[in-house]
Every structure is written in C-alpha cells, then in structure tokens.
Design a protein around this motif. Structure first.
Motif, PDB file in Angstrom:
ATOM      1  N   SER A   2       0.869  -1.170   0.000  1.00  0.00           N
ATOM      2  CA  SER A   2       0.000   0.000   0.000  1.00  0.00           C
ATOM      3  C   SER A   2       0.906   1.220   0.000  1.00  0.00           C
ATOM      4  CB  SER A   2      -0.921   0.018   1.218  1.00  0.00           C
ATOM      5  OG  SER A   2      -1.753   1.158   1.186  1.00  0.00           O
ATOM      6  N   VAL A   3       0.991   1.864  -1.150  1.00  0.00           N
ATOM      7  CA  VAL A   3       1.854   3.029  -1.302  1.00  0.00           C
ATOM      8  C   VAL A   3       0.992   4.265  -1.075  1.00  0.00           C
ATOM      9  CG1 VAL A   3       3.339   4.320  -2.880  1.00  0.00           C
ATOM     10  CG2 VAL A   3       3.315   1.809  -2.950  1.00  0.00           C
ATOM     11  N   GLY A  29      -0.732   7.733  -1.182  1.00  0.00           N
ATOM     12  CA  GLY A  29      -0.957   8.661  -2.285  1.00  0.00           C
ATOM     13  C   GLY A  29      -1.049  10.086  -1.777  1.00  0.00           C
ATOM     14  N   ALA A  30      -0.933  11.022  -2.701  1.00  0.00           N
ATOM     15  CA  ALA A  30      -1.106  12.424  -2.351  1.00  0.00           C
ATOM     16  C   ALA A  30      -2.520  12.616  -1.832  1.00  0.00           C
ATOM     17  CB  ALA A  30      -0.858  13.302  -3.573  1.00  0.00           C
ATOM     18  N   GLY A  31      -2.654  13.221  -0.695  1.00  0.00           N
ATOM     19  CA  GLY A  31      -3.981  13.459  -0.130  1.00  0.00           C
ATOM     20  C   GLY A  31      -4.618  12.233   0.486  1.00  0.00           C
ATOM     21  N   GLU A  32      -3.816  11.188   0.763  1.00  0.00           N
ATOM     22  CA  GLU A  32      -4.385   9.942   1.298  1.00  0.00           C
ATOM     23  C   GLU A  32      -5.162  10.176   2.588  1.00  0.00           C
ATOM     24  OE1 GLU A  32      -3.189   5.371   2.408  1.00  0.00           O
ATOM     25  OE2 GLU A  32      -1.585   6.826   2.219  1.00  0.00           O
ATOM     26  N   ALA A  33      -4.691  11.060   3.430  1.00  0.00           N
ATOM     27  CA  ALA A  33      -5.378  11.307   4.695  1.00  0.00           C
ATOM     28  C   ALA A  33      -6.818  11.768   4.462  1.00  0.00           C
ATOM     29  CB  ALA A  33      -4.615  12.338   5.515  1.00  0.00           C
ATOM     30  N   ALA A  34      -7.042  12.561   3.441  1.00  0.00           N
ATOM     31  CA  ALA A  34      -8.382  13.094   3.169  1.00  0.00           C
ATOM     32  C   ALA A  34      -9.275  12.085   2.458  1.00  0.00           C
ATOM     33  CB  ALA A  34      -8.271  14.371   2.333  1.00  0.00           C
ATOM     34  N   THR A  35      -8.703  11.312   1.516  1.00  0.00           N
ATOM     35  CA  THR A  35      -9.524  10.418   0.687  1.00  0.00           C
ATOM     36  C   THR A  35      -9.413   8.957   1.067  1.00  0.00           C
ATOM     37  OG1 THR A  35      -7.772  10.054  -0.935  1.00  0.00           O
ATOM     38  CG2 THR A  35      -9.230  11.969  -1.288  1.00  0.00           C
ATOM     39  N   GLY A  36      -8.390   8.583   1.809  1.00  0.00           N
ATOM     40  CA  GLY A  36      -8.173   7.176   2.110  1.00  0.00           C
ATOM     41  C   GLY A  36      -7.598   6.418   0.936  1.00  0.00           C
ATOM     42  N   ALA A  37      -7.121   7.122  -0.088  1.00  0.00           N
ATOM     43  CA  ALA A  37      -6.657   6.479  -1.315  1.00  0.00           C
ATOM     44  C   ALA A  37      -5.147   6.288  -1.303  1.00  0.00           C
ATOM     45  CB  ALA A  37      -7.050   7.316  -2.526  1.00  0.00           C
ATOM     46  N   PHE A  41      -6.684   0.255  -4.236  1.00  0.00           N
ATOM     47  CA  PHE A  41      -8.021  -0.190  -3.857  1.00  0.00           C
ATOM     48  C   PHE A  41      -8.635   0.769  -2.841  1.00  0.00           C
ATOM     49  CE2 PHE A  41     -10.813  -2.363  -0.875  1.00  0.00           C
ATOM     50  CZ  PHE A  41     -11.754  -2.891  -1.738  1.00  0.00           C
ATOM     51  N   ARG A  42      -9.920   1.032  -3.059  1.00  0.00           N
ATOM     52  CA  ARG A  42     -10.720   1.803  -2.100  1.00  0.00           C
ATOM     53  C   ARG A  42     -12.032   1.067  -1.884  1.00  0.00           C
ATOM     54  NH1 ARG A  42     -11.125   7.956  -3.917  1.00  0.00           N
ATOM     55  NH2 ARG A  42     -12.883   7.722  -2.499  1.00  0.00           N
ATOM     56  N   ARG A  43     -12.339   0.784  -0.632  1.00  0.00           N
ATOM     57  CA  ARG A  43     -13.571   0.061  -0.278  1.00  0.00           C
ATOM     58  C   ARG A  43     -14.805   0.779  -0.817  1.00  0.00           C
ATOM     59  NH1 ARG A  43     -15.451  -4.594   0.318  1.00  0.00           N
ATOM     60  NH2 ARG A  43     -13.763  -5.265   1.619  1.00  0.00           N
ATOM     61  N   ASP A  44     -14.797   2.115  -0.828  1.00  0.00           N
ATOM     62  CA  ASP A  44     -15.973   2.862  -1.290  1.00  0.00           C
ATOM     63  C   ASP A  44     -16.141   2.793  -2.811  1.00  0.00           C
ATOM     64  OD1 ASP A  44     -13.745   4.550  -1.775  1.00  0.00           O
ATOM     65  OD2 ASP A  44     -14.942   6.358  -1.515  1.00  0.00           O
ATOM     66  N   SER A  57      -1.804   5.295  -3.648  1.00  0.00           N
ATOM     67  CA  SER A  57      -1.489   5.439  -5.067  1.00  0.00           C
ATOM     68  C   SER A  57      -1.343   4.068  -5.735  1.00  0.00           C
ATOM     69  CB  SER A  57      -0.213   6.253  -5.259  1.00  0.00           C
ATOM     70  OG  SER A  57       0.906   5.582  -4.727  1.00  0.00           O
ATOM     71  N   HIS A  58      -1.053   3.031  -4.942  1.00  0.00           N
ATOM     72  CA  HIS A  58      -0.863   1.689  -5.495  1.00  0.00           C
ATOM     73  C   HIS A  58      -1.107   0.673  -4.380  1.00  0.00           C
ATOM     74  CE1 HIS A  58       1.036  -1.361  -8.104  1.00  0.00           C
ATOM     75  NE2 HIS A  58       1.541  -1.840  -6.990  1.00  0.00           N
ATOM     76  N   THR A  59      -1.825  -0.416  -4.701  1.00  0.00           N
ATOM     77  CA  THR A  59      -2.005  -1.501  -3.743  1.00  0.00           C
ATOM     78  C   THR A  59      -1.795  -2.831  -4.446  1.00  0.00           C
ATOM     79  OG1 THR A  59      -4.402  -1.552  -4.135  1.00  0.00           O
ATOM     80  CG2 THR A  59      -3.628  -0.273  -2.227  1.00  0.00           C
ATOM     81  N   ALA A  60      -1.423  -3.836  -3.653  1.00  0.00           N
ATOM     82  CA  ALA A  60      -1.277  -5.201  -4.154  1.00  0.00           C
ATOM     83  C   ALA A  60      -1.733  -6.160  -3.065  1.00  0.00           C
ATOM     84  CB  ALA A  60       0.170  -5.490  -4.546  1.00  0.00           C
ATOM     85  N   ILE A  61      -2.332  -7.263  -3.501  1.00  0.00           N
ATOM     86  CA  ILE A  61      -2.740  -8.307  -2.564  1.00  0.00           C
ATOM     87  C   ILE A  61      -2.322  -9.664  -3.102  1.00  0.00           C
ATOM     88  CG2 ILE A  61      -4.732  -7.016  -1.675  1.00  0.00           C
ATOM     89  CD1 ILE A  61      -6.534  -8.972  -3.323  1.00  0.00           C
ATOM     90  N   LEU A  62      -2.204 -10.621  -2.187  1.00  0.00           N
ATOM     91  CA  LEU A  62      -2.189 -12.036  -2.515  1.00  0.00           C
ATOM     92  C   LEU A  62      -3.617 -12.505  -2.343  1.00  0.00           C
ATOM     93  CD1 LEU A  62       1.010 -13.109  -0.555  1.00  0.00           C
ATOM     94  CD2 LEU A  62       0.743 -12.963  -3.048  1.00  0.00           C
ATOM     95  N   TYR A  63      -4.067 -13.412  -3.215  1.00  0.00           N
ATOM     96  CA  TYR A  63      -5.465 -13.829  -3.183  1.00  0.00           C
ATOM     97  C   TYR A  63      -5.546 -15.309  -3.548  1.00  0.00           C
ATOM     98  CZ  TYR A  63     -10.483 -13.665  -3.777  1.00  0.00           C
ATOM     99  OH  TYR A  63     -11.831 -13.899  -3.639  1.00  0.00           O
TER     100      TYR A  63
END
Length: 169
Positions: free
Chosen positions: A32-33, A35-43, A137-140, A45-51
């Motif tokens: 979970s890298v 992003g700019a403004g992450e505190a405000a949006t929860g976004a 990724f963003r849950r919303d 800039s890049h995410t990865a998962i194992l699934y």
C-alpha cells in the motif's frame, strides 16, 4: 503429503491469508503506497494483494471503479468472468499452461463485473493469485453483485454469471 506439494491450508498459513468477507476467497494486502492526499480520501497510489481461491471460496462477482491487474502464481487453473454493465460477457483462463491458452496476467478494466472461480478438473484444490491496482483499492469504490444485478442482464449472460455470485448474494 509429498515433499514440496502444498495444500490450500499450507498456503493460507504460510502466507498469513485471511478470509475476505463478502467477496470470498482468502487474501492479504502486501503493498500500500501512500498517495497524495491519502489522509483526506483514504486512497493509496498503489495496492497489491495475494489472493487464494478454493472450490468452496471464490471471488464473488463484483465491480471496481479502478482497473485491476491479476497475476497467476500457482495452483489450478481459474475461470474469470468479465462482463460489461450491459451484458457483454467474456470468460478468461488464468493459469500456467500457456500452450493451451492459460494467462498469467489479466487486466480487468474499471467498471466491469468480474469474478474468479477454480476451473473444473484441477488436482491441487486452490489457485494463488495476486492483484495490483493503480490507483490503489478503495472500499468505497467496490460493489458486490446481487442476484438482481445478474437477473437484469440478458438471460444468456445471466446464466453464465450466476455461478460467480458470492454465496450470500
């Protein structure tokens, strides 16, 4: 168990995967890298998962607003349903058998329904995949399909999508 052969339980434990509520399967976020403004949006800039998917727990049909790149790592081949909101359906094969059309990467554009299940006839009982998203990724921006979403499609498409619905959809 033969030396070196992993079961789904082994992979889940070794990679510290947990059940993914709603969608199904097992996962762990690995990147979970911020992003700019992450505190405000929860976004991020890049995410990865194992699934990981099993015969009893798969990626239930869902839609994301952002593109998602799938990576096949190991295990049995999967079938991935990709469908536009208007019902244009495509089934992809995620797997390591490149000679017969298996894909080790597959991009699902944002705004498309998608779901992934093990293909019939596998002998390992799981598939380990990874996904990456940029922006992250963003849950919303996640929407799990309902029976009503599927039934609103043309009947031929709905019939292909029903097996991909999450068990509680």
């Amino acid at each position: 168990m033969a030396p070196g052969k992993l079961s789904a339980t082994d992979v889940i434990e070794l990679l510290e995967l947990v059940p993914l509520p709603g969608e199904g399967g097992y996962f762990r976020q690995t990147v979970s890298v911020p992003g700019a403004g992450e505190a405000a949006t929860g976004a991020s800039s890049h995410t990865a998962i194992l699934y990981l998917v099993t015969p009893d727990s798969w990626s239930g049909l869902h839609m994301l607003e952002t593109d998602e790149l799938f990576h096949f790592y190991m295990g049995d081949e999967c079938r991935m349903a990709v469908c536009s909101p208007r019902g244009a359906f495509e089934e992809r094969r995620l797997g390591g058998d490149l000679r017969t059309g298996g894909q080790v990467q597959s991009l699902v554009p944002g705004g498309m329904w998608q779901g992934t299940r093990l293909a019939p006839g596998g002998n390992q009982g799981f598939a380990l995949l990874g996904t990456t998203m940029t922006p992250g990724f963003r849950r919303d921006q996640f929407r799990l399909a309902t029976q009503a979403n599927v039934e609103s499609m043309p009947e031929a498409t709905a019939a292909k999508l029903r097996p991909y619905l999450a068990p509680d959809a």
